[in-house]
Scaffold this active site. Structure first.
Site, PDB file in Angstrom:
ATOM      1  N   GLY A 169       0.806  -1.320   0.140  1.00 51.86           N
ATOM      2  CA  GLY A 169      -0.040  -0.172  -0.016  1.00 51.86           C
ATOM      3  C   GLY A 169       0.666   1.351  -0.233  1.00 51.86           C
ATOM      4  NE  ARG A 221      17.785  15.490  -4.919  1.00 47.74           N
ATOM      5  CZ  ARG A 221      17.124  16.800  -4.891  1.00 47.74           C
ATOM      6  NH1 ARG A 221      17.166  17.594  -3.915  1.00 47.74           N
ATOM      7  NH2 ARG A 221      16.435  17.413  -6.242  1.00 47.74           N
ATOM      8  NE  ARG A 254      -1.781  -5.494  -2.015  1.00 48.04           N
ATOM      9  CZ  ARG A 254      -0.976  -5.055  -0.855  1.00 48.04           C
ATOM     10  NH1 ARG A 254       0.004  -5.533  -0.565  1.00 48.04           N
ATOM     11  NH2 ARG A 254      -1.807  -4.090  -0.178  1.00 48.04           N
ATOM     12  CG  ASP A 305       3.508  -7.159   7.234  1.00 48.90           C
ATOM     13  OD1 ASP A 305       3.004  -6.759   6.281  1.00 48.90           O
ATOM     14  OD2 ASP A 305       2.755  -7.437   8.109  1.00 48.90           O
ATOM     15  CB  THR A 332       2.531   0.813   6.434  1.00 49.47           C
ATOM     16  OG1 THR A 332       1.095   0.648   6.871  1.00 49.47           O
ATOM     17  CG2 THR A 332       3.222   0.265   7.545  1.00 49.47           C
ATOM     18  CG  ASP A 372      -2.388   0.044   8.841  1.00 49.87           C
ATOM     19  OD1 ASP A 372      -3.313   1.138   8.641  1.00 49.87           O
ATOM     20  OD2 ASP A 372      -2.369  -0.836   8.028  1.00 49.87           O
ATOM     21  CG  ASP A 390       1.031  -2.472  10.495  1.00 45.77           C
ATOM     22  OD1 ASP A 390       2.005  -1.924  10.123  1.00 45.77           O
ATOM     23  OD2 ASP A 390       0.137  -3.485  10.150  1.00 45.77           O
ATOM     24  NE  ARG A 411     -15.481  16.924  18.290  1.00 47.91           N
ATOM     25  CZ  ARG A 411     -15.914  16.056  19.383  1.00 47.91           C
ATOM     26  NH1 ARG A 411     -17.057  15.954  19.679  1.00 47.91           N
ATOM     27  NH2 ARG A 411     -15.176  14.981  19.358  1.00 47.91           N
ATOM     28  NE  ARG A 415      -2.244  -5.217   8.288  1.00 46.48           N
ATOM     29  CZ  ARG A 415      -1.115  -5.506   7.781  1.00 46.48           C
ATOM     30  NH1 ARG A 415      -1.033  -5.930   6.489  1.00 46.48           N
ATOM     31  NH2 ARG A 415       0.034  -5.240   8.239  1.00 46.48           N
ATOM     32  CB  SER A 447     -23.189  15.850  19.093  1.00 51.31           C
ATOM     33  OG  SER A 447     -22.222  16.573  19.695  1.00 51.31           O
ATOM     34  CD  GLU A 481      -8.779  -1.038   8.395  1.00 49.02           C
ATOM     35  OE1 GLU A 481      -9.794  -1.011   7.342  1.00 49.02           O
ATOM     36  OE2 GLU A 481      -7.426  -1.156   8.088  1.00 49.02           O
TER      37      GLU A 481
END
Length: 328
Positions: A15, A29, A76, A107, A130, A132, A134, A159, A176, A220, A227
């Site tokens: 990604g 460089r 990929r 990874d 990445t 994430d 992670d 908001r 993830r 509110s 996710e």
């Protein structure tokens, strides 16, 4: 210096993330600074198999530090997962007189680089790209800081609508199987609740928290959901559950999706990418291989690729406690 390395290749895989272009620029460089030739590999490992290479010099990477995505593209490659595919890739590198590789990605990218290196004794160095965050062995991956700023900006806008209409918003962010984006953006945006995979809040506790917010006078609420959170199968099931059990709330869902991966990189990510690129190239020239460049205690550090892949990035427990206090 390793005098056997006269040409280094750089690729981006997996990604995309903001800061990848800044990393490409830094690698190119740094090679130029040390009088080493550099080639860019288009479309990741698939481009390596097909010999989709382009010679790059210091001027070929001008005006890209501020651009999101990756000028080398990303793809990929199932073919690279095979022995035959990696053999083709090695042959193409040798034809182009490439002596070492810098791979920017996550990874999956590092796993491919590590296997390739072991099969052909080919020097490789990884740069973590990445959003994430992670990857083990670095406090920040490229694109993470930019993604956080993007998410906070969007939540601030949502908001305004939530307050105007007395609504409860579930906002799903990427991550993830980890909650780094959700936790940090949730604290930064003042979310009423933050749901992350590392801490199972539970449906009843979520409902009680929302009831408490209502009793305290909040008209509110914003709930940030990673996710990978395990409370519900997805954020829409969470919405349905709250609809059924808290009729006083008008519930909406916003899935931020791939907008988190785009945009101009933050200053932090540009500087980090520049530092990582220099460290990656100079580590290869020092004879090192099979490492990932990371940021630890604000210093550049090397982590063996197998540890970066197998290790687990830890959630910030102190920040988790801060979030609990802030959502009181």
């Amino acid at each position: 210096m390793n005098k056997n390395i006269k040409k280094i290749a750089v690729l981006t895989s997996g990604g995309d993330s903001p800061g990848m272009n800044a990393a490409i620029r830094s690698v190119v460089r740094t090679c130029a600074y040390h009088n080493i030739n550099c080639v860019g590999i288009y479309r990741g490992y698939q481009g390596m198999i097909e010999g989709d290479f382009k010679e790059m010099d210091a001027r070929s990477v001008k005006d890209i530090i501020n651009k999101g995505g990756t000028i080398l593209k990303s793809a990929r490659s199932n073919e690279f997962r095979t022995v035959e595919g990696r053999k083709k890739a090695y042959e193409k590198l040798k034809e182009a007189n490439v002596d070492a590789l810098v791979a920017v990605g996550g990874d999956g990218t590092f796993t491919g680089a590590m296997i390739f290196s072991s099969e052909y004794d080919f020097p490789v160095m990884g740069i973590p790209g990445t959003i994430d965050n992670d990857i083990f062995g670095t406090s920040h991956t490229l694109g993470y800081d930019t993604a956080l700023n993007t998410v906070v900006d969007v939540i601030d806008k949502i908001r305004d609508t939530a307050s105007s209409h007395n609504r409860l918003f579930f906002i799903e962010v990427m991550g993830r199987d980890v909650g780094h984006i959700a936790l940090n953006a949730g604290v930064g945006a003042g979310a009423e609740e933050i749901l992350i995979p590392e801490e199972d809040l539970g449906l009843e506790r979520l409902l009680e928290s929302l009831r408490r917010s209502k009793r305290s006078g909040k008209s509110s609420s914003i709930v940030v959901v990673a996710e990978g959170d395990k409370i519900g199968k997805n954020v829409f099931e969470l919405k349905d559950y709250v609809d059924e059990n808290l009729a006083e709330y008008e519930v909406r869902v916003s899935v931020l999706g791939h907008m988190q991966r785009g945009g101009s990189p933050s200053c932090f990510d540009r500087v980090l990418a520049s530092r990582m690129g220099v460290k990656a190239v100079e580590s290869l020239l020092e004879g090192k291989s099979n490492y990932m460049v990371g940021l630890l205690n604000d210093k550049m550090a090397l982590t063996p690729l197998d540890q970066a892949i197998k290790g687990q990035s830890k959630i910030n427990l102190e920040l988790l406690r801060v979030s609990d206090i802030m959502t009181t």
